[in-house]
Design a protein around this motif. Structure first.
Motif, PDB file in Angstrom:
ATOM      1  N   TRP A 146       0.842  -1.195   0.000  1.00  0.00           N
ATOM      2  CA  TRP A 146       0.000   0.000   0.000  1.00  0.00           C
ATOM      3  C   TRP A 146       0.878   1.247   0.000  1.00  0.00           C
ATOM      4  CZ3 TRP A 146       0.142   3.658   3.940  1.00  0.00           C
ATOM      5  CH2 TRP A 146       0.799   3.260   5.118  1.00  0.00           C
ATOM      6  N   SER A 147       0.262   2.384  -0.273  1.00  0.00           N
ATOM      7  CA  SER A 147       0.973   3.656  -0.282  1.00  0.00           C
ATOM      8  C   SER A 147       0.039   4.758   0.197  1.00  0.00           C
ATOM      9  CB  SER A 147       1.453   3.992  -1.699  1.00  0.00           C
ATOM     10  OG  SER A 147       1.839   5.357  -1.796  1.00  0.00           O
ATOM     11  N   PRO A 148       0.555   5.749   0.914  1.00  0.00           N
ATOM     12  CA  PRO A 148      -0.287   6.905   1.265  1.00  0.00           C
ATOM     13  C   PRO A 148      -0.688   7.712   0.040  1.00  0.00           C
ATOM     14  CG  PRO A 148       1.989   7.308   1.884  1.00  0.00           C
ATOM     15  CD  PRO A 148       1.907   5.870   1.477  1.00  0.00           C
ATOM     16  N   PHE A 149      -0.061   7.421  -1.109  1.00  0.00           N
ATOM     17  CA  PHE A 149      -0.410   8.083  -2.360  1.00  0.00           C
ATOM     18  C   PHE A 149      -1.380   7.251  -3.208  1.00  0.00           C
ATOM     19  CE2 PHE A 149       3.804  10.037  -1.473  1.00  0.00           C
ATOM     20  CZ  PHE A 149       3.402  11.361  -1.425  1.00  0.00           C
ATOM     21  N   ASP A 150      -1.976   6.206  -2.633  1.00  0.00           N
ATOM     22  CA  ASP A 150      -2.954   5.395  -3.366  1.00  0.00           C
ATOM     23  C   ASP A 150      -3.955   6.294  -4.093  1.00  0.00           C
ATOM     24  OD1 ASP A 150      -2.126   2.813  -2.863  1.00  0.00           O
ATOM     25  OD2 ASP A 150      -3.311   2.592  -1.036  1.00  0.00           O
ATOM     26  N   GLY A 151      -4.128   6.065  -5.404  1.00  0.00           N
ATOM     27  CA  GLY A 151      -5.097   6.807  -6.189  1.00  0.00           C
ATOM     28  C   GLY A 151      -4.588   8.116  -6.756  1.00  0.00           C
ATOM     29  N   LYS A 152      -3.393   8.536  -6.347  1.00  0.00           N
ATOM     30  CA  LYS A 152      -2.835   9.788  -6.835  1.00  0.00           C
ATOM     31  C   LYS A 152      -2.354   9.639  -8.274  1.00  0.00           C
ATOM     32  CE  LYS A 152      -0.909  13.860  -7.039  1.00  0.00           C
ATOM     33  NZ  LYS A 152      -1.749  15.066  -7.167  1.00  0.00           N
ATOM     34  N   ILE A 153      -2.670  10.606  -9.119  1.00  0.00           N
ATOM     35  CA  ILE A 153      -2.138  10.647 -10.482  1.00  0.00           C
ATOM     36  C   ILE A 153      -0.952  11.600 -10.494  1.00  0.00           C
ATOM     37  CG2 ILE A 153      -2.577  11.245 -12.895  1.00  0.00           C
ATOM     38  CD1 ILE A 153      -5.520  10.523 -12.415  1.00  0.00           C
ATOM     39  N   PHE A 154       0.232  11.057 -10.717  1.00  0.00           N
ATOM     40  CA  PHE A 154       1.447  11.871 -10.823  1.00  0.00           C
ATOM     41  C   PHE A 154       1.700  12.236 -12.276  1.00  0.00           C
ATOM     42  CE2 PHE A 154       2.550   9.725  -6.731  1.00  0.00           C
ATOM     43  CZ  PHE A 154       2.710  10.870  -5.967  1.00  0.00           C
ATOM     44  N   LYS A 155       2.184  13.433 -12.510  1.00  0.00           N
ATOM     45  CA  LYS A 155       2.445  13.900 -13.872  1.00  0.00           C
ATOM     46  C   LYS A 155       3.755  13.352 -14.429  1.00  0.00           C
ATOM     47  CE  LYS A 155      -0.137  18.227 -13.394  1.00  0.00           C
ATOM     48  NZ  LYS A 155      -0.077  19.708 -13.404  1.00  0.00           N
ATOM     49  N   SER A 156       4.693  13.026 -13.541  1.00  0.00           N
ATOM     50  CA  SER A 156       6.035  12.601 -13.971  1.00  0.00           C
ATOM     51  C   SER A 156       6.258  11.143 -13.594  1.00  0.00           C
ATOM     52  CB  SER A 156       7.106  13.458 -13.301  1.00  0.00           C
ATOM     53  OG  SER A 156       6.861  14.830 -13.501  1.00  0.00           O
ATOM     54  N   ARG A 157       7.186  10.505 -14.309  1.00  0.00           N
ATOM     55  CA  ARG A 157       7.541   9.138 -13.948  1.00  0.00           C
ATOM     56  C   ARG A 157       9.030   8.908 -14.155  1.00  0.00           C
ATOM     57  NH1 ARG A 157       4.448   4.774 -16.433  1.00  0.00           N
ATOM     58  NH2 ARG A 157       2.778   6.240 -16.932  1.00  0.00           N
ATOM     59  N   VAL A 158       9.573   8.006 -13.365  1.00  0.00           N
ATOM     60  CA  VAL A 158      10.944   7.534 -13.552  1.00  0.00           C
ATOM     61  C   VAL A 158      10.917   6.510 -14.679  1.00  0.00           C
ATOM     62  CG1 VAL A 158      12.853   6.254 -12.507  1.00  0.00           C
ATOM     63  CG2 VAL A 158      11.577   7.949 -11.156  1.00  0.00           C
ATOM     64  N   THR A 159      11.761   6.712 -15.701  1.00  0.00           N
ATOM     65  CA  THR A 159      11.822   5.746 -16.803  1.00  0.00           C
ATOM     66  C   THR A 159      13.033   4.827 -16.710  1.00  0.00           C
ATOM     67  OG1 THR A 159      13.016   7.288 -18.260  1.00  0.00           O
ATOM     68  CG2 THR A 159      10.592   7.320 -18.349  1.00  0.00           C
ATOM     69  N   HIS A 160      14.154   5.342 -16.210  1.00  0.00           N
ATOM     70  CA  HIS A 160      15.374   4.547 -16.103  1.00  0.00           C
ATOM     71  C   HIS A 160      16.104   4.884 -14.798  1.00  0.00           C
ATOM     72  CE1 HIS A 160      14.655   4.747 -20.448  1.00  0.00           C
ATOM     73  NE2 HIS A 160      15.443   3.694 -20.611  1.00  0.00           N
ATOM     74  N   THR A 161      16.662   3.858 -14.172  1.00  0.00           N
ATOM     75  CA  THR A 161      17.558   4.052 -13.042  1.00  0.00           C
ATOM     76  C   THR A 161      18.812   3.220 -13.265  1.00  0.00           C
ATOM     77  OG1 THR A 161      15.688   4.383 -11.535  1.00  0.00           O
ATOM     78  CG2 THR A 161      17.826   3.895 -10.540  1.00  0.00           C
ATOM     79  N   LEU A 162      19.961   3.877 -13.113  1.00  0.00           N
ATOM     80  CA  LEU A 162      21.249   3.194 -13.228  1.00  0.00           C
ATOM     81  C   LEU A 162      21.947   3.231 -11.876  1.00  0.00           C
ATOM     82  CD1 LEU A 162      20.688   4.719 -16.145  1.00  0.00           C
ATOM     83  CD2 LEU A 162      22.993   3.898 -16.641  1.00  0.00           C
ATOM     84  N   VAL A 163      22.415   2.081 -11.426  1.00  0.00           N
ATOM     85  CA  VAL A 163      23.186   1.957 -10.198  1.00  0.00           C
ATOM     86  C   VAL A 163      24.572   1.451 -10.569  1.00  0.00           C
ATOM     87  CG1 VAL A 163      23.372   0.823  -7.948  1.00  0.00           C
ATOM     88  CG2 VAL A 163      21.127   1.534  -8.809  1.00  0.00           C
ATOM     89  N   ASN A 164      25.590   2.262 -10.318  1.00  0.00           N
ATOM     90  CA  ASN A 164      26.960   1.910 -10.700  1.00  0.00           C
ATOM     91  C   ASN A 164      27.045   1.509 -12.176  1.00  0.00           C
ATOM     92  OD1 ASN A 164      27.962   2.274  -8.002  1.00  0.00           O
ATOM     93  ND2 ASN A 164      26.987   0.337  -7.495  1.00  0.00           N
ATOM     94  N   GLY A 165      26.337   2.255 -13.017  1.00  0.00           N
ATOM     95  CA  GLY A 165      26.406   2.047 -14.461  1.00  0.00           C
ATOM     96  C   GLY A 165      25.545   0.936 -15.003  1.00  0.00           C
ATOM     97  N   ILE A 166      24.850   0.201 -14.158  1.00  0.00           N
ATOM     98  CA  ILE A 166      23.970  -0.879 -14.595  1.00  0.00           C
ATOM     99  C   ILE A 166      22.534  -0.361 -14.667  1.00  0.00           C
ATOM    100  CG2 ILE A 166      23.046  -3.163 -14.026  1.00  0.00           C
ATOM    101  CD1 ILE A 166      25.935  -3.325 -14.756  1.00  0.00           C
ATOM    102  N   VAL A 167      21.868  -0.599 -15.797  1.00  0.00           N
ATOM    103  CA  VAL A 167      20.458  -0.223 -15.920  1.00  0.00           C
ATOM    104  C   VAL A 167      19.634  -1.255 -15.160  1.00  0.00           C
ATOM    105  CG1 VAL A 167      18.543   0.248 -17.483  1.00  0.00           C
ATOM    106  CG2 VAL A 167      20.878   0.826 -18.168  1.00  0.00           C
ATOM    107  N   VAL A 168      19.190  -0.887 -13.969  1.00  0.00           N
ATOM    108  CA  VAL A 168      18.461  -1.832 -13.128  1.00  0.00           C
ATOM    109  C   VAL A 168      16.946  -1.650 -13.232  1.00  0.00           C
ATOM    110  CG1 VAL A 168      20.368  -2.105 -11.518  1.00  0.00           C
ATOM    111  CG2 VAL A 168      18.648  -0.342 -11.084  1.00  0.00           C
ATOM    112  N   TYR A 169      16.523  -0.488 -13.734  1.00  0.00           N
ATOM    113  CA  TYR A 169      15.089  -0.222 -13.895  1.00  0.00           C
ATOM    114  C   TYR A 169      14.902   0.493 -15.223  1.00  0.00           C
ATOM    115  CZ  TYR A 169      10.385   1.589 -12.979  1.00  0.00           C
ATOM    116  OH  TYR A 169       9.050   1.888 -13.059  1.00  0.00           O
ATOM    117  N   GLU A 170      13.981  -0.017 -16.034  1.00  0.00           N
ATOM    118  CA  GLU A 170      13.736   0.566 -17.354  1.00  0.00           C
ATOM    119  C   GLU A 170      12.284   0.359 -17.738  1.00  0.00           C
ATOM    120  OE1 GLU A 170      15.729   0.560 -21.836  1.00  0.00           O
ATOM    121  OE2 GLU A 170      16.305  -0.999 -20.387  1.00  0.00           O
TER     122      GLU A 170
END
Length: 446
Positions: free
Chosen positions: A405-429
């Protein structure tokens, strides 16, 4: 390790936004330039297409619940949610089961993280009324700092002996991070409301019980002790406008001996939200008034408050759905912290440059973290790409916390994370985890 080339990004770094490319080799940023040509045939190309490239968030206060409380969360689940939210490094708190109040117990947590974490990691060592000898053994180059509960502790971690407290402040060379709420004031307030309402106290009384006065008494006392002893003090989760006047912006951060943090929930919610959110926004310190929320933002922008964190502290819904007296304090935030801050950007309340300063640059400076927190050649490639115009709705199906669950349940955010790199590795895409991370234990230039 495969080279990565990020093209056509709006790079947000060190007070500027500029169009450019970033090349990564062997986990480090090797070139930042207006245009970089592909170096080898097997280089992974990420076309940012005008998205914004930020240094990964460094969250200086999380509770990932491992060991001992893993029905709520664990290092693997919560660090995975964190990288999906743009957090590439975290500092976790000692109030687990057992508590990290000895060197051996602290190192056990580091060992767990080395095997399961998705993000870079460090842990706070926990202070008590009787472990000064252990505190003095901690290596400040390898451990983020010392956590003292001057209120709202678990187990035996409330440090309430003034003589012991002064001795710790005087003798340790660790950065001291403190939770500041005065227990005696809280106790008196609670008894007052119990006398009036019995066991049926409303959640809306929470900021009156854990009051402005309780926070100010404790914070001001800790600051006076730091000034007296010369200790390096960092006050966690400042929640009142009144407290912000205890801190100064007269020196650059690297020269400050007393610093402060604000958390996302205190910048987002007010006491008006208890009506709809109930115990889901029960935190210690409590979410308070609109005046407090506005004052915290003002202090953040004028540099009296130095960093933004989450105080991510998940509990199960079953636990949170108890009545006020029995519902635990804390909530999950790491997956949604950055997009919540970007919402404040869309509202014209904070700039992208200031968000990066307070979530990446300043935590690195404040904790003296080695080679992270900036988009600089030679630094570790902890990076986040965000699309500022890609709305999405927080719902159960996309919440990654173990608690679900999240306290932001139901919230529409305008922005999103598309990629995360940790020590040069694309771990989230794009909502997937294509590669396992290669996280590292944070080290400190001390």
């Amino acid at each position: 390790m495969k080279a990565v080339l990020i093209k056509n990004a709006n790079i947000v770094n060190e007070g500027k936004i500029f169009k450019g490319d970033v090349l990564i080799n062997d986990g480090r940023i090797t070139e930042v330039s207006e245009t970089i040509s592909m170096k080898t045939a097997d280089t992974k190309i990420i076309d940012a297409d005008g998205s914004y490239l930020l240094p990964g968030m460094i969250d200086d206060q999380v509770h990932f619940r491992e060991p001992g409380l893993t029905h709520k969360a664990n290092i693997e689940t919560e660090s995975k949610a964190a990288v999906a939210g743009g957090i590439t490094s975290f500092i976790e708190m000692p109030n687990t089961v057992p508590q990290a109040t000895t060197i051996d117990l602290l190192e056990e947590k580091f060992e767990i993280a080395s095997k399961t974490s998705w993000a870079n990691y460090s842990f706070m060592f926990g202070g008590t009324n009787n472990n000064l000898e252990e505190i003095l053994k901690v290596d400040p180059k390898k451990v983020a700092g010392l956590k003292l509960f001057l209120g709202s502790s678990t187990g035996n971690m409330l440090v309430d002996d003034p003589k012991i407290l002064e001795e710790i402040f005087s003798k340790t060379n660790l950065l001291i991070s403190a939770h500041c709420e005065d227990e005696e004031t809280i106790k008196q307030n609670l008894e007052k409301y119990k006398a009036e309402y019995g066991e049926d106290i409303s959640i809306e009384m929470h900021p009156k019980i854990r009051s402005e006065e309780a926070c100010y008494i404790s914070s001001s006392r800790a600051i006076k002790l730091a000034q007296k002893t010369g200790a390096r003090l960092h006050v966690f989760h400042v929640s009142t406008e009144k407290e912000t006047h205890l801190f100064s912006n007269k020196k650059p951060l690297a020269e400050k001996k007393i610093t402060a943090e604000v958390c996302v929930h205190h910048l987002w919610f007010t006491d008006e939200d208890y009506k709809s959110k109930g115990t889901k926004i029960k935190w210690n310190p409590a979410v308070k008034t609109q005046k407090d929320k506005d004052g915290l933002l003002k202090a953040l922008l004028d540099d009296r408050i130095d960093v933004i964190a989450t105080d991510h502290a998940p509990h199960t819904l079953e636990e949170k759905n108890n009545n006020y007296l029995n519902a635990p304090s804390g909530g999950p935030l790491v997956q949604h912290a950055l997009v919540a801050l970007l919402e404040l950007y869309h509202q014209g309340k904070i700039s992208l440059e200031k968000i990066v300063e307070k979530t990446a640059h300043n935590p690195a400076i404040l904790f003296q973290i080695k080679e992270r927190g900036f988009i600089r050649e030679g630094y570790k490639a902890d990076l986040v790409l965000v699309d500022l115009n890609s709305p999405w709705n927080v719902k159960k199906e996309n919440i990654l916390y173990k608690c679900g669950w999240s306290p932001f349940d139901g919230k529409i955010f305008k922005s999103r994370v598309t990629h995360t790199l940790v020590n040069g590795i694309v771990v989230y895409e794009n909502s997937k985890f294509p590669n396992k991370s290669n996280p590292e234990r944070l080290t400190f230039n001390r």
